[in-house]
Design a protein around this motif. Structure first.
Motif, PDB file in Angstrom:
ATOM      1  N   ALA A 117       0.832  -1.210   0.000  1.00 20.93           N
ATOM      2  CA  ALA A 117       0.000   0.000   0.000  1.00 20.93           C
ATOM      3  C   ALA A 117       0.865   1.258   0.000  1.00 20.93           C
ATOM      4  CB  ALA A 117      -0.924  -0.017   1.221  1.00 20.93           C
ATOM      5  N   GLN A 118       1.985   1.212   0.696  1.00 20.75           N
ATOM      6  CA  GLN A 118       2.873   2.366   0.729  1.00 20.75           C
ATOM      7  C   GLN A 118       3.462   2.651  -0.645  1.00 20.75           C
ATOM      8  OE1 GLN A 118       7.032   2.263   2.476  1.00 20.75           O
ATOM      9  NE2 GLN A 118       5.965   3.333   4.122  1.00 20.75           N
ATOM     10  N   GLU A 119       3.891   1.593  -1.343  1.00 17.71           N
ATOM     11  CA  GLU A 119       4.435   1.796  -2.683  1.00 17.71           C
ATOM     12  C   GLU A 119       3.363   2.321  -3.640  1.00 17.71           C
ATOM     13  OE1 GLU A 119       7.460   1.704  -3.829  1.00 17.71           O
ATOM     14  OE2 GLU A 119       8.304   1.148  -1.897  1.00 17.71           O
ATOM     15  N   SER A 120       2.152   1.805  -3.503  1.00 17.48           N
ATOM     16  CA  SER A 120       1.066   2.297  -4.359  1.00 17.48           C
ATOM     17  C   SER A 120       0.774   3.767  -4.086  1.00 17.48           C
ATOM     18  CB  SER A 120      -0.190   1.452  -4.135  1.00 17.48           C
ATOM     19  OG  SER A 120       0.038   0.096  -4.464  1.00 17.48           O
ATOM     20  N   GLU A 121       0.796   4.143  -2.808  1.00 17.55           N
ATOM     21  CA  GLU A 121       0.537   5.537  -2.462  1.00 17.55           C
ATOM     22  C   GLU A 121       1.669   6.440  -2.946  1.00 17.55           C
ATOM     23  OE1 GLU A 121      -1.815   8.606  -0.735  1.00 17.55           O
ATOM     24  OE2 GLU A 121      -2.165   6.576  -1.456  1.00 17.55           O
ATOM     25  N   ARG A 122       2.905   5.971  -2.836  1.00 16.60           N
ATOM     26  CA  ARG A 122       4.027   6.749  -3.368  1.00 16.60           C
ATOM     27  C   ARG A 122       3.895   6.929  -4.877  1.00 16.60           C
ATOM     28  NH1 ARG A 122       9.678   4.754  -0.545  1.00 16.60           N
ATOM     29  NH2 ARG A 122       9.309   5.629   1.523  1.00 16.60           N
ATOM     30  N   HIS A 123       3.488   5.861  -5.540  1.00 17.23           N
ATOM     31  CA  HIS A 123       3.310   5.938  -6.985  1.00 17.23           C
ATOM     32  C   HIS A 123       2.240   6.967  -7.336  1.00 17.23           C
ATOM     33  CE1 HIS A 123       1.972   4.729 -10.999  1.00 17.23           C
ATOM     34  NE2 HIS A 123       3.156   4.165 -11.151  1.00 17.23           N
ATOM     35  N   ARG A 124       1.136   6.949  -6.574  1.00 20.82           N
ATOM     36  CA  ARG A 124       0.046   7.893  -6.857  1.00 20.82           C
ATOM     37  C   ARG A 124       0.478   9.333  -6.604  1.00 20.82           C
ATOM     38  NH1 ARG A 124      -3.583  10.794  -4.300  1.00 20.82           N
ATOM     39  NH2 ARG A 124      -2.789  10.127  -2.257  1.00 20.82           N
ATOM     40  N   ARG A 179      12.140  10.308  -6.194  1.00 21.00           N
ATOM     41  CA  ARG A 179      12.405   9.510  -5.002  1.00 21.00           C
ATOM     42  C   ARG A 179      11.181   8.700  -4.599  1.00 21.00           C
ATOM     43  NH1 ARG A 179      16.197  12.905  -0.756  1.00 21.00           N
ATOM     44  NH2 ARG A 179      17.930  13.297  -2.185  1.00 21.00           N
ATOM     45  N   LEU A 180      10.003   9.276  -4.787  1.00 18.93           N
ATOM     46  CA  LEU A 180       8.790   8.538  -4.438  1.00 18.93           C
ATOM     47  C   LEU A 180       8.564   7.369  -5.381  1.00 18.93           C
ATOM     48  CD1 LEU A 180       6.343  11.471  -3.610  1.00 18.93           C
ATOM     49  CD2 LEU A 180       7.302   9.833  -2.006  1.00 18.93           C
ATOM     50  N   SER A 192      21.558   1.110 -12.939  1.00 19.53           N
ATOM     51  CA  SER A 192      21.394   2.525 -13.300  1.00 19.53           C
ATOM     52  C   SER A 192      20.680   3.289 -12.201  1.00 19.53           C
ATOM     53  CB  SER A 192      20.615   2.633 -14.610  1.00 19.53           C
ATOM     54  OG  SER A 192      21.323   2.015 -15.673  1.00 19.53           O
ATOM     55  N   ALA A 193      19.710   2.645 -11.545  1.00 19.87           N
ATOM     56  CA  ALA A 193      18.978   3.322 -10.474  1.00 19.87           C
ATOM     57  C   ALA A 193      19.886   3.655  -9.306  1.00 19.87           C
ATOM     58  CB  ALA A 193      17.808   2.459 -10.014  1.00 19.87           C
ATOM     59  N   LEU A 194      20.767   2.738  -8.924  1.00 22.29           N
ATOM     60  CA  LEU A 194      21.674   3.007  -7.807  1.00 22.29           C
ATOM     61  C   LEU A 194      22.713   4.068  -8.171  1.00 22.29           C
ATOM     62  CD1 LEU A 194      22.281  -0.575  -6.359  1.00 22.29           C
ATOM     63  CD2 LEU A 194      20.801   1.221  -5.468  1.00 22.29           C
ATOM     64  N   LYS A 195      23.194   4.052  -9.396  1.00 18.29           N
ATOM     65  CA  LYS A 195      24.127   5.093  -9.818  1.00 18.29           C
ATOM     66  C   LYS A 195      23.449   6.463  -9.804  1.00 18.29           C
ATOM     67  CE  LYS A 195      27.035   2.119 -12.720  1.00 18.29           C
ATOM     68  NZ  LYS A 195      27.487   1.838 -14.106  1.00 18.29           N
ATOM     69  N   SER A 196      22.201   6.513 -10.284  1.00 18.63           N
ATOM     70  CA  SER A 196      21.458   7.778 -10.251  1.00 18.63           C
ATOM     71  C   SER A 196      21.210   8.228  -8.819  1.00 18.63           C
ATOM     72  CB  SER A 196      20.134   7.606 -10.999  1.00 18.63           C
ATOM     73  OG  SER A 196      19.339   8.764 -10.896  1.00 18.63           O
ATOM     74  N   LEU A 197      20.914   7.274  -7.934  1.00 21.74           N
ATOM     75  CA  LEU A 197      20.684   7.607  -6.528  1.00 21.74           C
ATOM     76  C   LEU A 197      21.943   8.178  -5.892  1.00 21.74           C
ATOM     77  CD1 LEU A 197      18.456   7.345  -4.323  1.00 21.74           C
ATOM     78  CD2 LEU A 197      19.494   5.164  -3.707  1.00 21.74           C
TER      79      LEU A 197
END
Length: 341
Positions: A117-124, A179-180, A192-197
């Protein structure tokens, strides 16, 4: 034989023997003779020692069970106490182990639902920030440019300053949205995601180095998401609380796992209790059967720090097994995350 009857029968044997001796060859005079007092003292000592030994042997499993109860942590599954002893003692330990298994399974299921639910809310929220707020600020920037091009010189300078402020706000909103919802993770993969982070957290006061092995095995979407979120939370904690100047993010393969390490040269954990961020990392690790360890940074001597991080500060280590348990691999979080994409 149940513990009650063992203690009762031992006491009964001792008391019956003592009574038989007093009624037979052993008598007590008035006044009591020295030899009689010695015999009575020895008999009493033998009875107390026998009872103490029986209680020590019989209650030892209960003492182990009590220690297990006080140290049990659903976020840190550990070994179960051995079902030693006899009768109801062994049954009690077995029942406690069964209860721990059930509680850990229920905790994992509920945590999976919460994190899904947290990931879905972050996505929204990220989608709304990008589509609603971002589009509105973009329109404001275009209107300001249109007005500034036709405004007199004194007003034009002020409008340019408003443009820069609006553009900075738009960039900040886009950074928060990234970030969300790690779009780069979905589109380009974990490396690529970790390098961008690491690039996002690098700045004048904090240098973030990364070392990501090129031979990483394929991971599930849920495992990649957990690795990304743990790295993100670790870097966030370092930037906010550690007072560090250098951080090293390492992702490499071991013979039977993939290991993520985030090591800094800050002030360390000290005796501070674990906050919600660390608890969240532990809950995410449990979902994929991974092991999360936090402690003082160690100079492993493998050269992954590039000489910039000394042997102090804090190290977060997440070990993801290559063959995770089936329950973790097919967790509700993984299925929901897959559907959300």
């Amino acid at each position: 034989m149940p513990l009650f009857w063992r203690i009762f029968l031992l006491n009964a044997v001792v008391f019956v023997t003592a009574t038989a001796l007093l009624l037979g060859p052993v008598t007590v005079s008035t006044p009591v003779l020295v030899t009689e007092a010695v015999i009575l003292a020895v008999g009493l000592a033998a009875m107390l020692i026998a009872n103490a030994l029986l209680l020590r042997i019989g209650l030892a499993p209960l003492q182990r069970l009590a220690r297990a109860m006080t140290t049990a942590d659903l976020l840190r599954p550990g070994t179960r106490p051995a079902a030693g002893g006899h009768g109801e003692v062994a049954e009690l330990i077995t029942t406690f182990n069964t209860m721990l298994d059930r509680l850990e399974a229920e905790r994992a299921t509920s945590t999976a639902r919460v994190l899904t639910a947290q990931e879905s809310e972050r996505h929204r929220i990220a989608q709304e920030l990008h589509d609603e707020v971002g589009q509105t600020l973009t329109a404001v920037l275009l209107d300001l440019k249109h007005v500034a091009d036709r405004a007199p010189e004194p007003v034009r300078e002020q409008l340019h300053q408003v443009q820069e402020t609006t553009r900075a706000g738009l960039d900040e909103i886009r950074r928060i949205a990234r970030r969300l919802r790690p779009g780069v993770l979905e589109e380009l993969g974990l490396t690529s995601a970790l390098k961008s982070l690491a690039g996002e957290f690098s700045g004048p006061s904090l240098s973030v180095r990364h070392r990501i092995a090129p031979d990483l095995p394929p991971l599930s979407e849920n495992a990649e998401l957990v690795l990304y979120r743990v790295a993100q939370e670790s870097l966030t904690n370092t930037a906010r609380h550690a007072g560090a100047g250098h951080v090293t993010l390492t992702l490499e393969r071991t013979p039977d796992a993939v290991e993520l390490r985030v090591r800094d040269d800050g002030r360390g954990l000290g005796g501070s209790p674990e906050g919600a961020g660390i608890q969240g990392m532990r809950e995410r690790a449990l979902l994929i059967g991974a092991d999360l360890a936090l402690g003082p940074a160690r100079d492993s001597g493998d050269g992954d720090t590039g000489g910039s991080v000394p042997a102090r500060g804090t190290e977060v280590r997440l070990t993801v097994p290559l063959d995770p348990p089936a329950a973790a691999t097919h967790s509700p979080a993984a299925a929901t995350h897959h559907r959300s994409q």
